[in-house]
Write an enzyme that holds these catalytic residues in place. Sequence first.
Site, PDB file in Angstrom:
ATOM      1  N   SER A 160       0.808  -1.218   0.000  1.00 27.62           N
ATOM      2  CA  SER A 160       0.000   0.000   0.000  1.00 27.62           C
ATOM      3  C   SER A 160       0.836   1.261   0.000  1.00 27.62           C
ATOM      4  O   SER A 160       0.429   2.285  -0.535  1.00 27.62           O
ATOM      5  CB  SER A 160      -0.919   0.012   1.222  1.00 27.62           C
ATOM      6  OG  SER A 160      -1.726  -1.137   1.240  1.00 27.62           O
ATOM      7  N   ARG A 178      -3.792   8.212  -0.694  1.00 24.76           N
ATOM      8  CA  ARG A 178      -4.118   6.956  -1.369  1.00 24.76           C
ATOM      9  C   ARG A 178      -4.660   7.258  -2.766  1.00 24.76           C
ATOM     10  O   ARG A 178      -4.336   6.590  -3.741  1.00 24.76           O
ATOM     11  CB  ARG A 178      -5.189   6.199  -0.577  1.00 24.76           C
ATOM     12  CG  ARG A 178      -5.804   5.045  -1.350  1.00 24.76           C
ATOM     13  CD  ARG A 178      -6.863   4.328  -0.525  1.00 24.76           C
ATOM     14  NE  ARG A 178      -7.351   3.149  -1.232  1.00 24.76           N
ATOM     15  CZ  ARG A 178      -8.499   3.114  -1.907  1.00 24.76           C
ATOM     16  NH1 ARG A 178      -9.262   4.198  -1.959  1.00 24.76           N
ATOM     17  NH2 ARG A 178      -8.868   2.028  -2.533  1.00 24.76           N
ATOM     18  N   GLU A 224       4.986  -0.900  14.792  1.00 25.87           N
ATOM     19  CA  GLU A 224       5.465   0.412  14.346  1.00 25.87           C
ATOM     20  C   GLU A 224       6.370   1.095  15.357  1.00 25.87           C
ATOM     21  O   GLU A 224       7.303   1.803  14.982  1.00 25.87           O
ATOM     22  CB  GLU A 224       4.280   1.328  14.008  1.00 25.87           C
ATOM     23  CG  GLU A 224       3.458   0.871  12.812  1.00 25.87           C
ATOM     24  CD  GLU A 224       2.392  -0.161  13.189  1.00 25.87           C
ATOM     25  OE1 GLU A 224       2.259  -0.477  14.388  1.00 25.87           O
ATOM     26  OE2 GLU A 224       1.700  -0.656  12.282  1.00 25.87           O
ATOM     27  N   PHE A 279      -1.245   4.975  11.650  1.00 23.39           N
ATOM     28  CA  PHE A 279      -0.503   3.950  12.402  1.00 23.39           C
ATOM     29  C   PHE A 279       0.907   4.428  12.738  1.00 23.39           C
ATOM     30  O   PHE A 279       1.461   4.063  13.771  1.00 23.39           O
ATOM     31  CB  PHE A 279      -0.435   2.642  11.611  1.00 23.39           C
ATOM     32  CG  PHE A 279      -1.780   2.141  11.179  1.00 23.39           C
ATOM     33  CD1 PHE A 279      -2.874   2.246  12.025  1.00 23.39           C
ATOM     34  CD2 PHE A 279      -1.973   1.583   9.927  1.00 23.39           C
ATOM     35  CE1 PHE A 279      -4.130   1.804  11.639  1.00 23.39           C
ATOM     36  CE2 PHE A 279      -3.226   1.133   9.527  1.00 23.39           C
ATOM     37  CZ  PHE A 279      -4.301   1.243  10.376  1.00 23.39           C
TER      38      PHE A 279
END
Lengths: 316, 285
Positions: A34, A163, A55, A80
């Site tokens: 992604s 995105r 993370e 995130f």
Amino acid sequence: MAGAATREAFGEAIVELADQFPHMVVMDADLSKSTMTQAFAKKFSARHLELGIAEQNMVGVGAGLALCGKIPVMTSFACFLTGRLEPIRIAVGYNRTNVKLVGTHAGLGIGEDGASQMGLEDVAAMRALPGMVILQPADAAETRQAVRWMLEHEGPVYLRLTRQKLDDCHGPDYQFRMGRADEVFKPKDASARLQATIFASGGMVPEAIRAARELESRGFKARVMNAGTLHPFDGEAVVRAAKTSQRLVTVEDHNVVGGLGSAVSECAAKDALGIPVVTLGVRAFGESGLPAELYEKFGISSAHIVDACLRNLDLP
Amino acid sequence: MSPERTAAAPAAEKPQEREDLKTLAREMRRDILTMIYEAGSGHPGGSLSIIDILTVLYWRVMRHDPERPDWPDRDRLVLSKGHACPALYAVLSRAGYFPREQLWTLRKLGSPVQGHPDRLRLPGIEASTGSLGQGLSIAMGMALAGMMDRKSYRVFAILGDGELQEGQCWEAFMSAPKFGLDRLVAIVDSNGGQIDGHVRDVMNVEPLPEKFRSFGWDTVEIDGHDFAAVERAIDSAVKSAAGRPHMIVARTVKGKGVSFMEDDPAWHGKAPKKDELEKALKELS
């Protein structure tokens, strides 16, 4: 005209720049498909680190790499990554490490995945960290140049990417300048006082340009400034806009607190410009839907921008 | 600085006999208590529990040069339990990184000797720490960079046992074996205490050696106040290149060396009063 998502341009840029920046190391937390780092990972496997869905450890490992001369570029969804605020505050910010944080899928623009995947507070959090530079490019050309600047810059950077695909808003002569907002829409007759200057950034730039065109077709004049650097903010652009416009309008795919609207308002207040600032931004956690539907529902669509430019305007 | 100076010759004072190391550690215990007394606050318990380990590291194991704190091939130490920095400050000043007088400015406005370590203010500090749970990740990154660049430096991380309650530690425990970081040595200062009480009561983290082994770490358990055992464990860790990171679970005593502080969590983060300092210094004379 029809362009790429800024995450795609980022993925291409790191491959193109890999040889020029041999110390660059790209890090992922199970979202490389992604965040568009797979091409880099394939071509430069020795310089790609997959850290798994962990993370905060990735942030610390990146800081350690930077302390030994590497340029870590770590990617995940904006929420995130910046959600690990404490490791970023200490290992990146306070340690002043040369870490590049890349948060993709910013804002409502992620769409159907819904609220838990939407980075809507990330800019506010990163703006509060001394020394952090925040970049949000609005098209592929700006992204490529911003990535190069980020790699050349010695210090922490947060790069916020979309995105969704974004139309190109820059011409072939475009030059990225860190800390400077640039004009991406100018009314045909800009000699008279403008009804509004619209400050937008990233995924909101196409909405702002659409709004400015709509205003022009209705006989009103508005300029659109692309705030590609969200921190430090271009205070001079705010001063210039205040001199030539009746009001300032900001629009961001981010919470209305702590991001672009706050930055512009702070500049206007600091210089006592006495100009109204209308801030459009998200005031909720978001939900599932198409980006266009979400912009409409949460008040950041081009129609909302048009309204913000005209509402209660003291027309000549 | 002459370029001929080589790695293996640290300029720190080098006590050759084990007895000397013990004397040195005892003197540094006095420094720790004195600086915390002067500051009026600080963390004596966890500083006293790691000082023997730090002494072995800086005078027996680590390749470092106080005159070149940024020497690229130096061994690195990350004090993840940053609150125990009085021990590290005592060590760095004795080793020659900065004048000993600076110790008495601990926690004072403008001092390079901050309440928790700050790498940008004090030479010899590799990472600014104090927010618990982060140090091992940073040390891992340093070891990874060394591996990528085919460097031979080693990276040491000192963690508290209470600190292991932070989830980030376990992300790091999980990930270090994946990269085969055999130049990474983590040492858990298992002193059994934390602010709110004993670790076993606040939130048990044991059995540690079993957990580390199951995560893929080359693990040993030692008495963290036995100089010979500490040296043996670290030596064997740095000599092994089996493609696994090393974990040393050092069983220690919080407040070690001062009878009324030993194993009393109340001394986690409290400065001694004048009479307490005098009593402690007498025990350490």
